[in-house]
Design a protein around this motif. Structure first.
Motif, PDB file in Angstrom:
ATOM      1  N   VAL A  67      35.398 -50.852  17.468  1.00 33.28           N
ATOM      2  CA  VAL A  67      35.169 -52.145  18.113  1.00 33.28           C
ATOM      3  C   VAL A  67      36.470 -52.599  18.772  1.00 33.28           C
ATOM      4  O   VAL A  67      37.520 -52.633  18.127  1.00 33.28           O
ATOM      5  CB  VAL A  67      34.701 -53.211  17.093  1.00 33.28           C
ATOM      6  N   THR A  68      36.383 -52.928  20.058  1.00 34.39           N
ATOM      7  CA  THR A  68      37.535 -53.419  20.814  1.00 34.39           C
ATOM      8  C   THR A  68      37.203 -54.783  21.391  1.00 34.39           C
ATOM      9  O   THR A  68      36.182 -54.936  22.073  1.00 34.39           O
ATOM     10  CB  THR A  68      37.877 -52.449  21.977  1.00 34.39           C
ATOM     11  N   ARG A  69      38.024 -55.755  21.091  1.00 39.06           N
ATOM     12  CA  ARG A  69      37.864 -57.056  21.745  1.00 39.06           C
ATOM     13  C   ARG A  69      38.531 -56.929  23.107  1.00 39.06           C
ATOM     14  O   ARG A  69      39.737 -56.822  23.227  1.00 39.06           O
ATOM     15  CB  ARG A  69      38.510 -58.175  20.944  1.00 39.06           C
ATOM     16  N   LEU A  70      37.731 -56.940  24.144  1.00 43.12           N
ATOM     17  CA  LEU A  70      38.223 -56.704  25.499  1.00 43.12           C
ATOM     18  C   LEU A  70      38.835 -57.963  26.110  1.00 43.12           C
ATOM     19  O   LEU A  70      39.892 -57.913  26.736  1.00 43.12           O
ATOM     20  CB  LEU A  70      37.072 -56.190  26.376  1.00 43.12           C
ATOM     21  N   VAL A  71      38.173 -59.092  25.935  1.00 44.43           N
ATOM     22  CA  VAL A  71      38.639 -60.337  26.544  1.00 44.43           C
ATOM     23  C   VAL A  71      38.251 -61.516  25.661  1.00 44.43           C
ATOM     24  O   VAL A  71      37.262 -61.445  24.919  1.00 44.43           O
ATOM     25  CB  VAL A  71      38.081 -60.487  27.985  1.00 44.43           C
ATOM     26  N   GLN A  72      39.039 -62.590  25.741  1.00 44.44           N
ATOM     27  CA  GLN A  72      38.776 -63.792  24.968  1.00 44.44           C
ATOM     28  C   GLN A  72      39.315 -64.984  25.748  1.00 44.44           C
ATOM     29  O   GLN A  72      40.094 -64.818  26.673  1.00 44.44           O
ATOM     30  CB  GLN A  72      39.469 -63.731  23.611  1.00 44.44           C
ATOM     31  N   GLY A  73      38.864 -66.155  25.362  1.00 43.69           N
ATOM     32  CA  GLY A  73      39.382 -67.340  26.033  1.00 43.69           C
ATOM     33  C   GLY A  73      38.516 -68.544  25.788  1.00 43.69           C
ATOM     34  O   GLY A  73      37.770 -68.613  24.814  1.00 43.69           O
ATOM     35  N   THR A  74      38.619 -69.498  26.705  1.00 43.11           N
ATOM     36  CA  THR A  74      37.810 -70.701  26.617  1.00 43.11           C
ATOM     37  C   THR A  74      36.874 -70.763  27.817  1.00 43.11           C
ATOM     38  O   THR A  74      37.170 -70.219  28.884  1.00 43.11           O
ATOM     39  CB  THR A  74      38.676 -71.980  26.596  1.00 43.11           C
ATOM     40  N   ILE A  75      35.760 -71.399  27.589  1.00 41.12           N
ATOM     41  CA  ILE A  75      34.789 -71.650  28.653  1.00 41.12           C
ATOM     42  C   ILE A  75      34.518 -73.149  28.649  1.00 41.12           C
ATOM     43  O   ILE A  75      34.204 -73.725  27.608  1.00 41.12           O
ATOM     44  CB  ILE A  75      33.471 -70.890  28.423  1.00 41.12           C
TER      45      ILE A  75
ATOM     46  N   THR B  84      43.311 -62.535  27.900  1.00 38.16           N
ATOM     47  CA  THR B  84      42.830 -63.909  27.850  1.00 38.16           C
ATOM     48  C   THR B  84      42.382 -64.311  29.243  1.00 38.16           C
ATOM     49  O   THR B  84      43.129 -64.144  30.212  1.00 38.16           O
ATOM     50  CB  THR B  84      43.934 -64.861  27.351  1.00 38.16           C
ATOM     51  N   TYR B  85      41.151 -64.807  29.324  1.00 37.99           N
ATOM     52  CA  TYR B  85      40.608 -65.265  30.595  1.00 37.99           C
ATOM     53  C   TYR B  85      39.787 -66.521  30.336  1.00 37.99           C
ATOM     54  O   TYR B  85      38.801 -66.480  29.602  1.00 37.99           O
ATOM     55  CB  TYR B  85      39.737 -64.177  31.231  1.00 37.99           C
ATOM     56  N   ASN B  86      40.217 -67.628  30.899  1.00 38.96           N
ATOM     57  CA  ASN B  86      39.504 -68.898  30.757  1.00 38.96           C
ATOM     58  C   ASN B  86      38.644 -69.114  31.997  1.00 38.96           C
ATOM     59  O   ASN B  86      39.072 -68.799  33.115  1.00 38.96           O
ATOM     60  CB  ASN B  86      40.491 -70.049  30.581  1.00 38.96           C
ATOM     61  N   THR B  87      37.441 -69.646  31.798  1.00 40.98           N
ATOM     62  CA  THR B  87      36.512 -69.780  32.915  1.00 40.98           C
ATOM     63  C   THR B  87      35.612 -70.998  32.708  1.00 40.98           C
ATOM     64  O   THR B  87      35.766 -71.734  31.727  1.00 40.98           O
ATOM     65  CB  THR B  87      35.691 -68.488  33.088  1.00 40.98           C
ATOM     66  N   THR B  88      34.680 -71.196  33.625  1.00 39.89           N
ATOM     67  CA  THR B  88      33.746 -72.317  33.536  1.00 39.89           C
ATOM     68  C   THR B  88      32.314 -71.825  33.709  1.00 39.89           C
ATOM     69  O   THR B  88      32.075 -70.751  34.264  1.00 39.89           O
ATOM     70  CB  THR B  88      34.019 -73.386  34.615  1.00 39.89           C
ATOM     71  N   ILE B  89      31.398 -72.636  33.224  1.00 40.74           N
ATOM     72  CA  ILE B  89      29.962 -72.429  33.445  1.00 40.74           C
ATOM     73  C   ILE B  89      29.419 -73.721  34.019  1.00 40.74           C
ATOM     74  O   ILE B  89      29.703 -74.807  33.499  1.00 40.74           O
ATOM     75  CB  ILE B  89      29.216 -72.109  32.119  1.00 40.74           C
ATOM     76  N   ASP B  90      28.660 -73.620  35.096  1.00 40.21           N
ATOM     77  CA  ASP B  90      27.952 -74.773  35.635  1.00 40.21           C
ATOM     78  C   ASP B  90      26.634 -74.903  34.879  1.00 40.21           C
ATOM     79  O   ASP B  90      25.753 -74.038  35.013  1.00 40.21           O
ATOM     80  CB  ASP B  90      27.689 -74.622  37.132  1.00 40.21           C
ATOM     81  N   GLN B  91      26.520 -75.933  34.065  1.00 36.41           N
ATOM     82  CA  GLN B  91      25.303 -76.155  33.273  1.00 36.41           C
ATOM     83  C   GLN B  91      24.090 -76.188  34.205  1.00 36.41           C
ATOM     84  O   GLN B  91      24.122 -76.802  35.268  1.00 36.41           O
ATOM     85  CB  GLN B  91      25.436 -77.478  32.525  1.00 36.41           C
TER      86      GLN B  91
END
Length: 116
Positions: free
Chosen positions: A99-107, A4-11
């Protein structure tokens, strides 16, 4: 189990995120012949994507097979089209029909102030 890795995107800005696929011993997995896909949705069950990247030519994901590196990039035009808010995402790798789900989270997309 996916990390699990949560991150941000600058619009309105180019967005880059890199992942290295490693085995439990910490050695990079050789990704020769693998494909990858990253999708962002309003929720995990949403039918439509807000952003979809793939390892197809021009799809926004580059795989460096011998190092296990998966480099993802969304352009400023792509991130401009995403409304600010919180989203769900995951990154899946397919190799040898597995199929492997490597990472998931919120952005979280942070609203752009400067516009042209």
């Amino acid at each position: 189990m996916a990390a699990t890795y949560n991150t941000t995107i600058d619009q309105g800005a180019d967005w880059f995120i890199n992942f290295t696929y490693q085995n439990p011993a910490g050695t990079p997995v050789n990704l020769t012949g693998a494909t990858a896909a990253l999708q962002i949705r309003t929720s995990p069950l949403a039918k439509t994507t807000v952003l979809s990247l793939t390892s197809a030519v021009g799809g926004g994901i580059t795989i460096t097979a011998n190092t296990g590196l998966i480099a993802c990039r969304a352009t400023a035009a792509q991130t401009t089209a995403i409304t600010n808010g919180r989203y769900a995402y995951d990154l899946e790798v397919t190799q040898n029909s597995i199929v492997t789900r490597l990472v998931q989270g919120t952005i979280e997309v942070i609203a752009q102030v400067t516009r042209t």
